[in-house]
Design an enzyme around this catalytic site. Structure first.
Site, PDB file in Angstrom:
ATOM      1  N   ARG A  97       0.803  -1.223   0.000  1.00  0.00           N
ATOM      2  CA  ARG A  97       0.000   0.000   0.000  1.00  0.00           C
ATOM      3  C   ARG A  97       0.839   1.277   0.000  1.00  0.00           C
ATOM      4  O   ARG A  97       0.338   2.341  -0.346  1.00  0.00           O
ATOM      5  CB  ARG A  97      -1.013  -0.062   1.142  1.00  0.00           C
ATOM      6  CG  ARG A  97      -2.124  -1.066   0.845  1.00  0.00           C
ATOM      7  CD  ARG A  97      -2.936  -1.409   2.064  1.00  0.00           C
ATOM      8  NE  ARG A  97      -2.519  -2.662   2.669  1.00  0.00           N
ATOM      9  CZ  ARG A  97      -2.780  -3.005   3.920  1.00  0.00           C
ATOM     10  NH1 ARG A  97      -3.425  -2.179   4.709  1.00  0.00           N
ATOM     11  NH2 ARG A  97      -2.379  -4.169   4.385  1.00  0.00           N
TER      12      ARG A  97
ATOM     13  N   GLU B  79       1.845  -7.518  12.861  1.00  0.00           N
ATOM     14  CA  GLU B  79       0.727  -7.750  13.785  1.00  0.00           C
ATOM     15  C   GLU B  79       0.185  -9.164  13.569  1.00  0.00           C
ATOM     16  O   GLU B  79      -0.246  -9.818  14.493  1.00  0.00           O
ATOM     17  CB  GLU B  79      -0.363  -6.705  13.507  1.00  0.00           C
ATOM     18  CG  GLU B  79      -1.528  -6.728  14.465  1.00  0.00           C
ATOM     19  CD  GLU B  79      -2.643  -5.773  14.038  1.00  0.00           C
ATOM     20  OE1 GLU B  79      -2.532  -5.141  12.977  1.00  0.00           O
ATOM     21  OE2 GLU B  79      -3.623  -5.693  14.788  1.00  0.00           O
TER      22      GLU B  79
HETATM   23  O1  LIG Z   1       3.472  -1.744  11.608  1.00  0.00           O
HETATM   24  P1  LIG Z   1       3.405  -3.176  11.193  1.00  0.00           P
HETATM   25  O2  LIG Z   1       2.950  -4.074  12.317  1.00  0.00           O
HETATM   26  O3  LIG Z   1       4.671  -3.674  10.605  1.00  0.00           O
HETATM   27  O4  LIG Z   1       2.258  -3.315  10.096  1.00  0.00           O
HETATM   28  C1  LIG Z   1       2.054  -2.389   9.077  1.00  0.00           C
HETATM   29  C2  LIG Z   1       2.107  -3.037   7.736  1.00  0.00           C
HETATM   30  O5  LIG Z   1       1.073  -4.021   7.615  1.00  0.00           O
HETATM   31  C3  LIG Z   1       0.356  -3.787   6.403  1.00  0.00           C
HETATM   32  O6  LIG Z   1       0.937  -4.419   5.314  1.00  0.00           O
HETATM   33  P2  LIG Z   1       0.911  -6.006   5.132  1.00  0.00           P
HETATM   34  O7  LIG Z   1       2.115  -6.585   5.794  1.00  0.00           O
HETATM   35  O8  LIG Z   1      -0.419  -6.500   5.592  1.00  0.00           O
HETATM   36  O9  LIG Z   1       1.138  -6.184   3.597  1.00  0.00           O
HETATM   37  P3  LIG Z   1       0.266  -5.787   2.319  1.00  0.00           P
HETATM   38  O10 LIG Z   1       0.220  -4.276   2.255  1.00  0.00           O
HETATM   39  O11 LIG Z   1       1.073  -6.366   1.202  1.00  0.00           O
HETATM   40  O12 LIG Z   1      -1.080  -6.391   2.472  1.00  0.00           O
HETATM   41  C4  LIG Z   1       0.446  -2.301   6.221  1.00  0.00           C
HETATM   42  O13 LIG Z   1       0.195  -1.903   4.887  1.00  0.00           O
HETATM   43  C5  LIG Z   1       1.849  -2.008   6.664  1.00  0.00           C
HETATM   44  O14 LIG Z   1       2.782  -2.183   5.602  1.00  0.00           O
HETATM   45  N1  LIG Z   2      -5.325  -3.450  11.388  1.00  0.00           N
HETATM   46  C1  LIG Z   2      -4.704  -3.327  10.211  1.00  0.00           C
HETATM   47  N2  LIG Z   2      -5.368  -2.856   9.132  1.00  0.00           N
HETATM   48  C2  LIG Z   2      -4.743  -2.732   7.930  1.00  0.00           C
HETATM   49  N3  LIG Z   2      -3.461  -3.082   7.744  1.00  0.00           N
HETATM   50  C3  LIG Z   2      -2.788  -3.547   8.787  1.00  0.00           C
HETATM   51  N4  LIG Z   2      -1.501  -3.946   8.923  1.00  0.00           N
HETATM   52  C4  LIG Z   2      -1.304  -4.338  10.184  1.00  0.00           C
HETATM   53  N5  LIG Z   2      -2.421  -4.198  10.910  1.00  0.00           N
HETATM   54  C5  LIG Z   2      -3.357  -3.696  10.054  1.00  0.00           C
END
Ligand SMILES: O=P(O)(O)OC[C@H]1O[C@H](OP(=O)(O)OP(=O)(O)O)[C@H](O)[C@@H]1O
Ligand SMILES: Nc1ncnc2[nH]cnc12
Length: 252
Positions: free
Chosen positions: A139, A176
């Site tokens: 994202r 998370e």
């Molecule tokens: O602060 P953190 O605990 O590290 O989490 C934040 C990250 O989690 C989500 O991405 P995700 O890993 O779900 O990947 P995606 O965007 O490819 O779905 C979000 O877009 C951040 O990059």
């Molecule tokens: N609660 C949440 N919503 C969207 N992206 C995430 N990445 C980690 N936690 C998330």
């Protein structure tokens, strides 16, 4: 047979659209054979000819998505931020039970709120001598490039493993809901450059920490991290330590 009847239905459902097209571009059975979804297909977002955000995306259906009423607005003076906050949809129990998923795809449908989001970052980071905007997959790839273009910086993708074709350096990190690895192309940045790290959201901070480590390992100064959303209860800001973090909205 299915194609022809679907074409008829679509052409009658969207006459303002289809009738304004040259006949060569109108929906034809030939195209629909390729595009035809399986009969069980149900679009996540309703088909809509109006370019404003569909009401069904703004007001969640039957308890399966909610706006978080306590979503706090940072820098409350700016009226744009409240609109950005309310354009973000929250989906409980996605992708796992207990996760309140912050869905920025609804923000992207709201052209004013999406532009305001980019503008707020650009206003903050223009004239800060930033030469690199590093965006975190996936994202961060949505918000990073328009900011990079507007402030005259290059965009560097920080990718999931085995996606970049060239030589990479990598960092493992925890999330998370799981663990992951981040990679950056060797040579994408030079020692001494100044970077902004962009993502949509900070939760535990593991992702941003990995991005910072990758950049600092090759001698880049990370000026600041910026996200649209912060989940403060997961203490990502603490994990970043001294590194500045700027966010537009917070769930606290
Ligand atoms: O602060 P953190 O605990 O590290 O989490 C934040 C990250 O989690 C989500 O991405 P995700 O890993 O779900 O990947 P995606 O965007 O490819 O779905 C979000 O877009 C951040 O990059
Ligand atoms: N609660 C949440 N919503 C969207 N992206 C995430 N990445 C980690 N936690 C998330």
């Amino acid at each position: 047979m299915q194609s022809a009847s679907l074409v008829d239905s679509l052409n009658s459902l969207f006459p303002p659209f289809t009738s304004s097209l040259p006949s060569s571009l109108r929906l034809q059975p030939r195209f629909l054979r390729i595009l035809n979804p399986p009969s069980s297909f149900s679009p996540a977002y309703p088909l809509h000819t109006d370019r404003s955000t569909p009401a069904s995306l703004r007001s969640p259906a039957a308890g399966d998505s909610v706006q978080i009423p306590e979503m706090a607005v940072k820098d409350g003076q700016d009226p744009r931020i409240a609109k950005i906050s309310s354009a973000i949809r929250v989906i409980p129990n996605f992708p796992k039970p207990g996760i309140m998923f912050q869905d920025i795809t609804t923000l992207l449908l709201d052209t004013k709120a999406f532009k305001d989001t980019i503008d707020l970052f650009v206003e903050r980071y223009r004239d800060k001598n930033i030469s690199v905007v590093a965006g975190v997959e996936a994202r961060g790839f949505i918000f990073g490039p328009p900011i990079a273009l507007a402030i005259g910086a290059k965009f560097v993708p920080m990718r999931k493993p085995n996606k970049l074709p060239g030589e990479v350096i990598s960092e493992e990190y925890s999330l998370e809901y799981g663990t992951d690895k981040m990679e950056m192309h060797v040579g994408a940045v030079e020692p001494g450059e100044r970077a902004l790290v962009i993502d949509d959201l900070i939760a535990t901070g593991g992702t941003l920490c990995a991005a910072i480590k990758l950049l600092e390992r090759v001698g880049v100064e990370v000026f600041e991290c910026a996200c649209v959303i912060e989940l403060p209860e997961l203490k990502g800001r603490e994990r970043l330590g001294e590194k500045p973090l700027f966010v537009l909205v917070s769930s606290a």
